[in-house]
Design a protein around this motif. Structure first.
Motif, PDB file in Angstrom:
ATOM      1  N   LEU A   1       0.836  -1.210   0.000  1.00  0.00           N
ATOM      2  CA  LEU A   1       0.000   0.000   0.000  1.00  0.00           C
ATOM      3  C   LEU A   1       0.867   1.255   0.000  1.00  0.00           C
ATOM      4  O   LEU A   1       0.641   2.181  -0.778  1.00  0.00           O
ATOM      5  N   ALA A   2       1.874   1.270   0.890  1.00  0.00           N
ATOM      6  CA  ALA A   2       2.740   2.451   1.013  1.00  0.00           C
ATOM      7  C   ALA A   2       3.482   2.710  -0.289  1.00  0.00           C
ATOM      8  O   ALA A   2       3.634   3.851  -0.711  1.00  0.00           O
ATOM      9  N   TYR A   3       3.897   1.653  -0.947  1.00  0.00           N
ATOM     10  CA  TYR A   3       4.666   1.794  -2.183  1.00  0.00           C
ATOM     11  C   TYR A   3       3.854   2.541  -3.245  1.00  0.00           C
ATOM     12  O   TYR A   3       4.374   3.358  -3.987  1.00  0.00           O
ATOM     13  N   TYR A   4       2.553   2.251  -3.283  1.00  0.00           N
ATOM     14  CA  TYR A   4       1.712   2.891  -4.294  1.00  0.00           C
ATOM     15  C   TYR A   4       0.975   4.124  -3.748  1.00  0.00           C
ATOM     16  O   TYR A   4      -0.022   4.564  -4.308  1.00  0.00           O
ATOM     17  N   GLY A   5       1.457   4.658  -2.631  1.00  0.00           N
ATOM     18  CA  GLY A   5       0.885   5.895  -2.089  1.00  0.00           C
ATOM     19  C   GLY A   5      -0.417   5.709  -1.340  1.00  0.00           C
ATOM     20  O   GLY A   5      -1.137   6.679  -1.082  1.00  0.00           O
ATOM     21  N   GLY A   6      -0.740   4.481  -0.961  1.00  0.00           N
ATOM     22  CA  GLY A   6      -1.976   4.208  -0.200  1.00  0.00           C
ATOM     23  C   GLY A   6      -1.853   4.661   1.247  1.00  0.00           C
ATOM     24  O   GLY A   6      -0.759   4.881   1.756  1.00  0.00           O
ATOM     25  N   GLU A   7      -3.011   4.766   1.899  1.00  0.00           N
ATOM     26  CA  GLU A   7      -3.078   5.240   3.280  1.00  0.00           C
ATOM     27  C   GLU A   7      -2.836   4.076   4.250  1.00  0.00           C
ATOM     28  O   GLU A   7      -3.541   3.083   4.196  1.00  0.00           O
ATOM     29  N   VAL A   8      -1.844   4.211   5.116  1.00  0.00           N
ATOM     30  CA  VAL A   8      -1.572   3.127   6.074  1.00  0.00           C
ATOM     31  C   VAL A   8      -1.596   3.611   7.531  1.00  0.00           C
ATOM     32  O   VAL A   8      -1.227   2.868   8.430  1.00  0.00           O
ATOM     33  N   SER A   9      -2.062   4.849   7.724  1.00  0.00           N
ATOM     34  CA  SER A   9      -1.977   5.436   9.066  1.00  0.00           C
ATOM     35  C   SER A   9      -2.847   4.715  10.098  1.00  0.00           C
ATOM     36  O   SER A   9      -2.628   4.862  11.297  1.00  0.00           O
ATOM     37  N   THR A  10      -3.832   3.932   9.643  1.00  0.00           N
ATOM     38  CA  THR A  10      -4.645   3.174  10.612  1.00  0.00           C
ATOM     39  C   THR A  10      -4.023   1.790  10.880  1.00  0.00           C
ATOM     40  O   THR A  10      -4.522   1.030  11.692  1.00  0.00           O
ATOM     41  N   MET A  11      -2.944   1.473  10.198  1.00  0.00           N
ATOM     42  CA  MET A  11      -2.356   0.127  10.298  1.00  0.00           C
ATOM     43  C   MET A  11      -1.025   0.098  11.026  1.00  0.00           C
ATOM     44  O   MET A  11      -0.604  -0.947  11.526  1.00  0.00           O
ATOM     45  N   VAL A  12      -0.357   1.255  11.053  1.00  0.00           N
ATOM     46  CA  VAL A  12       0.970   1.324  11.692  1.00  0.00           C
ATOM     47  C   VAL A  12       1.081   2.608  12.506  1.00  0.00           C
ATOM     48  O   VAL A  12       0.413   3.605  12.201  1.00  0.00           O
ATOM     49  N   PRO A  13       1.952   2.605  13.536  1.00  0.00           N
ATOM     50  CA  PRO A  13       2.168   3.836  14.300  1.00  0.00           C
ATOM     51  C   PRO A  13       2.755   4.942  13.403  1.00  0.00           C
ATOM     52  O   PRO A  13       3.337   4.642  12.352  1.00  0.00           O
ATOM     53  N   GLU A  14       2.631   6.186  13.881  1.00  0.00           N
ATOM     54  CA  GLU A  14       3.054   7.345  13.077  1.00  0.00           C
ATOM     55  C   GLU A  14       4.522   7.264  12.645  1.00  0.00           C
ATOM     56  O   GLU A  14       4.852   7.552  11.489  1.00  0.00           O
ATOM     57  N   ILE A  15       5.400   6.835  13.562  1.00  0.00           N
ATOM     58  CA  ILE A  15       6.825   6.807  13.186  1.00  0.00           C
ATOM     59  C   ILE A  15       7.085   5.779  12.080  1.00  0.00           C
ATOM     60  O   ILE A  15       7.965   5.966  11.251  1.00  0.00           O
ATOM     61  N   VAL A  16       6.305   4.720  12.067  1.00  0.00           N
ATOM     62  CA  VAL A  16       6.457   3.698  11.027  1.00  0.00           C
ATOM     63  C   VAL A  16       5.908   4.234   9.700  1.00  0.00           C
ATOM     64  O   VAL A  16       6.517   4.049   8.637  1.00  0.00           O
ATOM     65  N   ASP A  17       4.782   4.930   9.780  1.00  0.00           N
ATOM     66  CA  ASP A  17       4.180   5.552   8.596  1.00  0.00           C
ATOM     67  C   ASP A  17       5.201   6.490   7.943  1.00  0.00           C
ATOM     68  O   ASP A  17       5.432   6.445   6.730  1.00  0.00           O
ATOM     69  N   ARG A  18       5.856   7.309   8.785  1.00  0.00           N
ATOM     70  CA  ARG A  18       6.851   8.269   8.250  1.00  0.00           C
ATOM     71  C   ARG A  18       8.031   7.528   7.622  1.00  0.00           C
ATOM     72  O   ARG A  18       8.529   7.888   6.559  1.00  0.00           O
ATOM     73  N   ALA A  19       8.490   6.473   8.309  1.00  0.00           N
ATOM     74  CA  ALA A  19       9.637   5.703   7.797  1.00  0.00           C
ATOM     75  C   ALA A  19       9.299   5.052   6.457  1.00  0.00           C
ATOM     76  O   ALA A  19      10.126   5.020   5.538  1.00  0.00           O
ATOM     77  N   LEU A  20       8.063   4.560   6.333  1.00  0.00           N
ATOM     78  CA  LEU A  20       7.627   3.945   5.070  1.00  0.00           C
ATOM     79  C   LEU A  20       7.633   4.978   3.942  1.00  0.00           C
ATOM     80  O   LEU A  20       8.145   4.728   2.855  1.00  0.00           O
ATOM     81  N   LYS A  21       7.077   6.170   4.258  1.00  0.00           N
ATOM     82  CA  LYS A  21       6.996   7.221   3.232  1.00  0.00           C
ATOM     83  C   LYS A  21       8.393   7.612   2.770  1.00  0.00           C
ATOM     84  O   LYS A  21       8.642   7.754   1.571  1.00  0.00           O
ATOM     85  N   SER A  22       9.333   7.763   3.720  1.00  0.00           N
ATOM     86  CA  SER A  22      10.660   8.204   3.275  1.00  0.00           C
ATOM     87  C   SER A  22      11.395   7.082   2.549  1.00  0.00           C
ATOM     88  O   SER A  22      12.138   7.342   1.606  1.00  0.00           O
ATOM     89  N   ARG A  23      11.154   5.810   2.929  1.00  0.00           N
ATOM     90  CA  ARG A  23      11.812   4.702   2.211  1.00  0.00           C
ATOM     91  C   ARG A  23      11.286   4.616   0.768  1.00  0.00           C
ATOM     92  O   ARG A  23      12.051   4.382  -0.163  1.00  0.00           O
ATOM     93  N   VAL A  24       9.967   4.855   0.603  1.00  0.00           N
ATOM     94  CA  VAL A  24       9.379   4.817  -0.739  1.00  0.00           C
ATOM     95  C   VAL A  24       9.935   5.974  -1.582  1.00  0.00           C
ATOM     96  O   VAL A  24      10.296   5.803  -2.752  1.00  0.00           O
ATOM     97  N   GLU A  25      10.046   7.146  -0.930  1.00  0.00           N
ATOM     98  CA  GLU A  25      10.604   8.325  -1.621  1.00  0.00           C
ATOM     99  C   GLU A  25      12.039   8.066  -2.074  1.00  0.00           C
ATOM    100  O   GLU A  25      12.402   8.335  -3.211  1.00  0.00           O
ATOM    101  N   GLU A  26      12.842   7.495  -1.161  1.00  0.00           N
ATOM    102  CA  GLU A  26      14.251   7.172  -1.485  1.00  0.00           C
ATOM    103  C   GLU A  26      14.359   6.214  -2.675  1.00  0.00           C
ATOM    104  O   GLU A  26      15.312   6.261  -3.424  1.00  0.00           O
ATOM    105  N   SER A  27      13.347   5.345  -2.786  1.00  0.00           N
ATOM    106  CA  SER A  27      13.405   4.334  -3.856  1.00  0.00           C
ATOM    107  C   SER A  27      13.095   4.949  -5.229  1.00  0.00           C
ATOM    108  O   SER A  27      13.138   4.269  -6.242  1.00  0.00           O
ATOM    109  N   GLY A  28      12.716   6.242  -5.211  1.00  0.00           N
ATOM    110  CA  GLY A  28      12.471   6.952  -6.465  1.00  0.00           C
ATOM    111  C   GLY A  28      11.077   6.772  -6.998  1.00  0.00           C
ATOM    112  O   GLY A  28      10.786   7.137  -8.132  1.00  0.00           O
ATOM    113  N   LYS A  29      10.170   6.202  -6.191  1.00  0.00           N
ATOM    114  CA  LYS A  29       8.780   5.971  -6.650  1.00  0.00           C
ATOM    115  C   LYS A  29       8.039   7.285  -6.726  1.00  0.00           C
ATOM    116  O   LYS A  29       8.075   8.094  -5.828  1.00  0.00           O
TER     117      LYS A  29
END
Ligand code: PNS
Length: 161
Positions: free
Chosen positions: A133-161
């Motif tokens: 979900l995170a890879y394709y820009g989906g909403e995951v804030s109800t599934m993981v804590p905020e710090i994990v949500d942020r880490a996912l977003k920055s990892r996806v960004e780093e991957s150039g997606k």
């Protein structure tokens, strides 16, 4: 001391894992959350990153310790004097694989596996689903804590997606 281990890949930790960890912490004197290697999965986060996320999201629980291990789970249990493995069961689809591992671990070392029913609100949740979900820009804030949500977003960004 009644000590248990909650093992997993935790790549990354989700509210489903945290529910099991929190409930296990109420049943045992000490619970070790062990980040292990699952050879069938490739990971998004390093073991250190996964451990940091678990430390931060379990800091309200006094009897939790976070560790990592790259060998067999039963050897970890033996080395650390742990008598019980606690695992969450989400659905019948988890059962065959989990039963097989529990039986292998019991036969090899006598370490017991205790299954906890996942809370119904988390029964569909998995780290793989969250990453997809995170890879394709989906909403995951109800599934993981905020710090994990942020880490996912920055990892996806780093991957150039
Ligand atoms: O979160 P996961 O990926 O479902 O966790 C599976 C894990 C890491 C707990 C499992 O693969 C494991 O125990 N790995 C360590 C090696 C081992 O002991 N394998 C089971 C006996 S064959």
């Amino acid at each position: 001391m009644k000590r248990a281990v909650c093992p997993g890949s935790f790549d990354p930790v989700t509210f489903g894992h945290l529910d099991i960890i929190e409930r296990a912490s109420a049943q045992f004197e000490e619970v070790v959350v062990a980040v292990l290697v699952n050879r069938t999965k490739s990971s998004m986060f390093t073991v250190t990153e996964r451990m940091e996320m678990i430390v931060k999201t379990t800091s309200h629980l006094p009897n939790i310790r976070v560790d990592s291990w790259s060998g067999l789970l039963v050897d970890y249990c033996k080395t650390n004097e742990i008598q019980s493995i606690v695992k969450g069961l989400r659905a019948v689809t988890d059962f065959d694989y989990e039963l097989q591992m529990a039986q292998v671990n019991l036969q090899g070392s006598g370490v017991e596996t205790m299954f906890m029913a996942t809370a119904p609100t988390h029964s569909f949740l998995s780290s793989s689903l969250v990453k997809e979900l995170a890879y394709y820009g989906g909403e995951v804030s109800t599934m993981v804590p905020e710090i994990v949500d942020r880490a996912l977003k920055s990892r996806v960004e780093e991957s150039g997606k």
